[in-house]
Design an enzyme around this catalytic site. Structure first.
Site, PDB file in Angstrom:
ATOM      1  N   LEU A   1     -16.338   8.093  -1.989  1.00  0.00           N
ATOM      2  CA  LEU A   1     -17.582   7.848  -1.250  1.00  0.00           C
ATOM      3  C   LEU A   1     -17.952   6.365  -1.270  1.00  0.00           C
ATOM      4  CD1 LEU A   1     -19.717  10.923  -2.423  1.00  0.00           C
ATOM      5  CD2 LEU A   1     -18.216  10.725  -0.434  1.00  0.00           C
ATOM      6  N   GLY A   2     -17.128   5.548  -1.890  1.00  0.00           N
ATOM      7  CA  GLY A   2     -17.431   4.125  -2.016  1.00  0.00           C
ATOM      8  C   GLY A   2     -17.037   3.326  -0.786  1.00  0.00           C
TER       9      GLY A   2
ATOM     10  N   ASP B   1     -15.502  12.274  -5.817  1.00  0.00           N
ATOM     11  CA  ASP B   1     -16.355  11.208  -6.337  1.00  0.00           C
ATOM     12  C   ASP B   1     -17.236  11.851  -7.408  1.00  0.00           C
ATOM     13  OD1 ASP B   1     -17.161   8.220  -4.824  1.00  0.00           O
ATOM     14  OD2 ASP B   1     -18.390   8.944  -6.484  1.00  0.00           O
ATOM     15  N   ILE B   2     -18.053  11.027  -8.054  1.00  0.00           N
ATOM     16  CA  ILE B   2     -18.849  11.559  -9.176  1.00  0.00           C
ATOM     17  C   ILE B   2     -20.147  12.223  -8.704  1.00  0.00           C
ATOM     18  CG2 ILE B   2     -20.154   9.447  -9.665  1.00  0.00           C
ATOM     19  CD1 ILE B   2     -19.544  10.056 -12.669  1.00  0.00           C
TER      20      ILE B   2
ATOM     21  N   TYR C   1     -14.576  -7.243 -15.907  1.00  0.00           N
ATOM     22  CA  TYR C   1     -13.892  -6.614 -14.777  1.00  0.00           C
ATOM     23  C   TYR C   1     -12.463  -7.159 -14.626  1.00  0.00           C
ATOM     24  CZ  TYR C   1     -13.201  -5.523  -9.736  1.00  0.00           C
ATOM     25  OH  TYR C   1     -12.728  -5.104  -8.525  1.00  0.00           O
TER      26      TYR C   1
ATOM     27  N   LYS D   1      -8.889  -5.322 -15.018  1.00  0.00           N
ATOM     28  CA  LYS D   1      -7.901  -5.296 -13.918  1.00  0.00           C
ATOM     29  C   LYS D   1      -6.569  -5.882 -14.389  1.00  0.00           C
ATOM     30  CE  LYS D   1     -10.209  -3.486 -10.406  1.00  0.00           C
ATOM     31  NZ  LYS D   1      -9.906  -2.118  -9.975  1.00  0.00           N
TER      32      LYS D   1
ATOM     33  N   ASP E   1     -15.352  13.541 -12.107  1.00  0.00           N
ATOM     34  CA  ASP E   1     -15.643  12.385 -12.953  1.00  0.00           C
ATOM     35  C   ASP E   1     -14.309  11.931 -13.543  1.00  0.00           C
ATOM     36  OD1 ASP E   1     -16.287  10.577 -14.901  1.00  0.00           O
ATOM     37  OD2 ASP E   1     -17.807  11.814 -15.874  1.00  0.00           O
TER      38      ASP E   1
ATOM     39  N   GLY F   1     -13.259   8.152  -6.159  1.00  0.00           N
ATOM     40  CA  GLY F   1     -14.213   7.133  -5.700  1.00  0.00           C
ATOM     41  C   GLY F   1     -14.275   7.092  -4.182  1.00  0.00           C
TER      42      GLY F   1
HETATM   43  P1  NAD Z   1     -17.443   1.156  -4.733  1.00  0.00           P
HETATM   44  O1  NAD Z   1     -18.310   0.761  -5.869  1.00  0.00           O
HETATM   45  O2  NAD Z   1     -17.970   1.021  -3.356  1.00  0.00           O
HETATM   46  O3  NAD Z   1     -16.949   2.652  -4.917  1.00  0.00           O
HETATM   47  C1  NAD Z   1     -16.540   3.145  -6.163  1.00  0.00           C
HETATM   48  C2  NAD Z   1     -16.803   4.639  -6.167  1.00  0.00           C
HETATM   49  O4  NAD Z   1     -16.431   5.138  -7.457  1.00  0.00           O
HETATM   50  C3  NAD Z   1     -18.278   4.993  -5.935  1.00  0.00           C
HETATM   51  O5  NAD Z   1     -18.405   5.881  -4.844  1.00  0.00           O
HETATM   52  C4  NAD Z   1     -18.696   5.646  -7.246  1.00  0.00           C
HETATM   53  O6  NAD Z   1     -19.602   6.716  -7.085  1.00  0.00           O
HETATM   54  C5  NAD Z   1     -17.360   6.139  -7.789  1.00  0.00           C
HETATM   55  N1  NAD Z   1     -17.399   6.333  -9.236  1.00  0.00           N
HETATM   56  C6  NAD Z   1     -18.000   5.580 -10.178  1.00  0.00           C
HETATM   57  N2  NAD Z   1     -17.811   6.104 -11.395  1.00  0.00           N
HETATM   58  C7  NAD Z   1     -17.061   7.218 -11.232  1.00  0.00           C
HETATM   59  C8  NAD Z   1     -16.549   8.190 -12.117  1.00  0.00           C
HETATM   60  N3  NAD Z   1     -16.753   8.130 -13.435  1.00  0.00           N
HETATM   61  N4  NAD Z   1     -15.826   9.206 -11.608  1.00  0.00           N
HETATM   62  C9  NAD Z   1     -15.609   9.295 -10.263  1.00  0.00           C
HETATM   63  N5  NAD Z   1     -16.084   8.401  -9.370  1.00  0.00           N
HETATM   64  C10 NAD Z   1     -16.803   7.384  -9.858  1.00  0.00           C
HETATM   65  O7  NAD Z   1     -16.074   0.356  -4.906  1.00  0.00           O
HETATM   66  P2  NAD Z   1     -15.036  -0.062  -3.794  1.00  0.00           P
HETATM   67  O8  NAD Z   1     -15.458  -1.378  -3.272  1.00  0.00           O
HETATM   68  O9  NAD Z   1     -14.793   1.038  -2.857  1.00  0.00           O
HETATM   69  O10 NAD Z   1     -13.760  -0.333  -4.714  1.00  0.00           O
HETATM   70  C11 NAD Z   1     -12.736   0.602  -4.895  1.00  0.00           C
HETATM   71  C12 NAD Z   1     -11.662  -0.037  -5.748  1.00  0.00           C
HETATM   72  O11 NAD Z   1     -11.201  -1.252  -5.144  1.00  0.00           O
HETATM   73  C13 NAD Z   1     -12.106  -0.425  -7.153  1.00  0.00           C
HETATM   74  O12 NAD Z   1     -11.042  -0.262  -8.054  1.00  0.00           O
HETATM   75  C14 NAD Z   1     -12.414  -1.900  -7.020  1.00  0.00           C
HETATM   76  O13 NAD Z   1     -12.292  -2.565  -8.246  1.00  0.00           O
HETATM   77  C15 NAD Z   1     -11.331  -2.319  -6.062  1.00  0.00           C
HETATM   78  N6  NAD Z   1     -11.657  -3.566  -5.367  1.00  0.00           N
HETATM   79  C16 NAD Z   1     -12.685  -3.600  -4.451  1.00  0.00           C
HETATM   80  C17 NAD Z   1     -12.986  -4.790  -3.812  1.00  0.00           C
HETATM   81  C18 NAD Z   1     -14.097  -4.894  -2.795  1.00  0.00           C
HETATM   82  O14 NAD Z   1     -14.402  -5.990  -2.340  1.00  0.00           O
HETATM   83  N7  NAD Z   1     -14.710  -3.784  -2.405  1.00  0.00           N
HETATM   84  C19 NAD Z   1     -12.236  -5.947  -4.103  1.00  0.00           C
HETATM   85  C20 NAD Z   1     -11.234  -5.877  -5.072  1.00  0.00           C
HETATM   86  C21 NAD Z   1     -10.938  -4.666  -5.677  1.00  0.00           C
HETATM   87  N1  SER Z   2     -15.123  -7.688  -4.412  1.00  0.00           N
HETATM   88  C1  SER Z   2     -14.902  -7.431  -5.793  1.00  0.00           C
HETATM   89  C2  SER Z   2     -16.093  -7.802  -6.602  1.00  0.00           C
HETATM   90  O1  SER Z   2     -16.803  -8.687  -6.181  1.00  0.00           O
HETATM   91  C3  SER Z   2     -13.690  -8.192  -6.264  1.00  0.00           C
HETATM   92  O2  SER Z   2     -12.886  -7.356  -6.979  1.00  0.00           O
HETATM   93  O3  SER Z   2     -16.283  -7.254  -7.652  1.00  0.00           O
END
Ligand code: NAD
Ligand code: SER
Length: 318
Positions: A10-11, A34-35, A141, A145, A51, A8
């Site tokens: 690129l997220g 990433d996917i 979600y 978690k 993936d 993931g």
């Molecule tokens: P994001 O949605 O920005 O990035 C997730 C990435 O996963 C994307 O680039 C997407 O293309 C990739 N993805 C989706 N399905 C996939 C698959 N099947 N195989 C490979 N890649 C795949 O999310 P984020 O904000 O960067 O979050 C990353 C982690 O942190 C997650 O576990 C999320 O639950 C956790 N988290 C994030 C936040 C927040 O505020 N951003 C808060 C709490 C927890």
């Molecule tokens: N920032 C995240 C969301 O809103 C919390 O895990 O999903």
């Protein structure tokens, strides 16, 4: 030398964590995945499509690159997972188990997997929620978690797996837009303030939630992963508190820099998700066990966000 794989990548978090890890371990030791099909020449790091629903592909990439540590970030966030509950559950739980199994079989040494404030729900203390408070999440979600935290604890206790986790609050950043979360408004509001001078929020004015600037989250993640294993006494996931605010308060802070900024509110289905999350969490364990301390508050984060976004939007529009 530690060889790292990020899923993931690129997220919102991955795009910044990968740069930070490169500074510590060197670009030749960080594989980002990433996917998406991506033009790899656009990326500064070694990118491969992966993936994480594909267990065999995961095993192959770990073997091919002789990976030691994994940062498993690929997931479906809260708002999207409510729309696609089965896909959300599968992605958010099965892929974690694949990596835990690899760690159990000594194919990788250390695993980072992020949890969320979303593990809390019905019956939990809203203010200063303790580390060990009751977890009754009311979203798909949060349920995933919470299950993931259970997997991590069991794999650590029963199989000696070195898995580490943080319950991230809502993360705020300017480099990569967030994807499908309930806290995303706190990023979007800065874009709209600069681009349009007004914002319509999807949470109500008083919806106070725990939040954190991305620089703090990235630093915390690396500090947790570098801490001696004997210091890591929480093997579910650590509460991590930095800032708490509601839409009215962030708007007030933005107005200090953009006096004509206007906000109004049209709460949607995400209001119900936010209503079940804590206002703030108690993170004494993280502070005592591996010296966690935030650097950004609402004021300093707002200055950083507006300055960086101004430059980014200028570049994008020119
Ligand atoms: P994001 O949605 O920005 O990035 C997730 C990435 O996963 C994307 O680039 C997407 O293309 C990739 N993805 C989706 N399905 C996939 C698959 N099947 N195989 C490979 N890649 C795949 O999310 P984020 O904000 O960067 O979050 C990353 C982690 O942190 C997650 O576990 C999320 O639950 C956790 N988290 C994030 C936040 C927040 O505020 N951003 C808060 C709490 C927890
Ligand atoms: N920032 C995240 C969301 O809103 C919390 O895990 O999903």
């Amino acid at each position: 030398m530690t060889k790292i794989l990020i899923t993931g990548a690129l997220g919102q978090i991955g795009s910044e964590l990968s740069t930070a890890l490169t500074k510590v371990y060197g670009p030749e030791n960080v594989i980002i995945t990433d996917i998406h099909d991506t033009n790899t020449s656009d990326l500064p790091l070694h990118y491969e499509k992966l993936d994480v629903n594909n267990e065999k592909a995961i095993q192959e990439i770990i073997e091919k690159h002789q990976i030691n540590d994994v940062y498993h970030l690929a997931a479906m966030l809260s708002a999207t997972a409510e729309k696609f509950p089965v896909k959300g559950w599968e992605l958010n739980t099965h892929s974690l188990l694949y990596f835990l199994e690899l760690a159990r079989n000594k194919k990788i040494q250390k695993l980072f997997w992020p949890s969320s404030i979303a593990v809390f729900g019905r019956g939990a203390q809203k203010e200063n929620t303790p580390q060990e408070d009751v977890k009754n999440p009311l979203t798909m979600y949060g349920i995933a978690k919470s299950a993931g935290e259970g997997f991590c604890e069991i794999y650590h206790k029963n199989y000696g797996v070195d898995v580490r986790s943080i319950r991230y609050p809502g993360l705020i950043s300017w480099k990569t837009q967030p994807g499908g979360g309930t806290t995303d408004y706190a990023v979007d509001i800065y874009y709209k303030a600069l681009e349009q001078g007004k914002y319509t929020g999807f949470l109500n004015a008083k919806s106070r939630l725990p939040m954190m600037y991305m620089d703090d989250a990235v630093r915390a993640t690396i500090e947790l992963m570098q801490a001696p294993a004997e210091n890591i006494l929480v093997r579910t996931a650590y509460n991590l508190q930095a800032i708490s605010f509601n839409p009215e308060e962030i708007a007030y802070e933005i107005k200090k820099h953009i006096p004509n900024f206007q906000i109004d509110y049209q709460p949607d289905y995400r209001q119900q998700i936010a209503d079940n999350w804590p206002y703030s969490t108690n993170d004494i364990q993280a502070r005592e066990q591996w010296n966690w301390k935030e650097e950004f508050n609402l004021e300093s984060m707002t200055i950083e966000m507006l300055n960086n976004l101004k430059n980014k939007l200028k570049l994008t529009n020119s």
